[in-house]
Design an enzyme around this catalytic site. Sequence first.
Site, mmCIF file in Angstrom:
data_model
loop_
_atom_site.group_PDB
_atom_site.id
_atom_site.type_symbol
_atom_site.label_atom_id
_atom_site.label_comp_id
_atom_site.label_asym_id
_atom_site.label_seq_id
_atom_site.Cartn_x
_atom_site.Cartn_y
_atom_site.Cartn_z
ATOM 1 N N ASP A 126 3.450 -3.552 2.580
ATOM 2 C CA ASP A 126 4.149 -2.432 1.778
ATOM 3 C C ASP A 126 5.599 -2.779 2.074
ATOM 4 O OD1 ASP A 126 1.982 -1.382 1.096
ATOM 5 O OD2 ASP A 126 1.825 0.189 2.642
ATOM 6 N N ASP A 144 0.001 -0.308 -5.115
ATOM 7 C CA ASP A 144 -0.093 0.963 -4.927
ATOM 8 C C ASP A 144 0.355 1.718 -6.216
ATOM 9 O OD1 ASP A 144 -1.143 0.644 -2.570
ATOM 10 O OD2 ASP A 144 0.889 1.015 -1.633
#
Length: 167
Positions: A126, A144
Site C-alpha cells: 500500500d 483498492d
Amino acid sequence: MTEQTYARPALFSRPAPILLFIVVAVLIDQVVKIAVDHYLPLQEAVPVIPMLALYRTYNLGVAFSMLSGMDGWFIVGMRLVIVAFVIWLWYRTAKDRWLAHLGYALIIAGAIGNLVDRFAYGHVIDYILFHTESWSFAVFNLADSFITIGAGCVILDELLLPKKAGR
C-alpha cells in the site's frame, strides 16, 4: 422488434475485452507496486500535495487494512470466492448494463492485483495516504481504488440506469 433487439452489448459484457482490460489493469497495478517497493522509503511519508502523501507500508489484511489479524490463507480464499462471485454476477448481468460490467471489471482487476501481491510477497503493498494534521485515512493502493470505484459503478448502475421489465 423488441426493446432487447435494439440493446447494444456493453464492451465489457464480452469475454475478450474484459479479460484484456483486467490484464492491463493488473499489470499497471503491479508495475506501480514494484516501483513503490523499490524507490519509496518504508513507512516514511513523502508529501505530494497538502493532504496527500506517498507512504509505503505492507498490508496483511484486505482493502484498507481490514481483517489484518486474519490468517493469510483465509484472506486468499475469501478473495478467490469474491472474484468467483463477481464473475458469476458479470455473467448473469444483462449485456447492455455497461456501468455494471465496467464495475465488475474493476473489482476483478483490483482483487487479482492484491492477490498477486499476497502470493508474491505474503502481503499487499500500500502507498497512498490521505491525511490532515489531526486525521489520516487508511493507506491503500491502486487495486483498492479499482475495487472501490468498481463497487461505485455497480451501485450507480442499480440506482441510475433504467431497468427492463422482468429483470
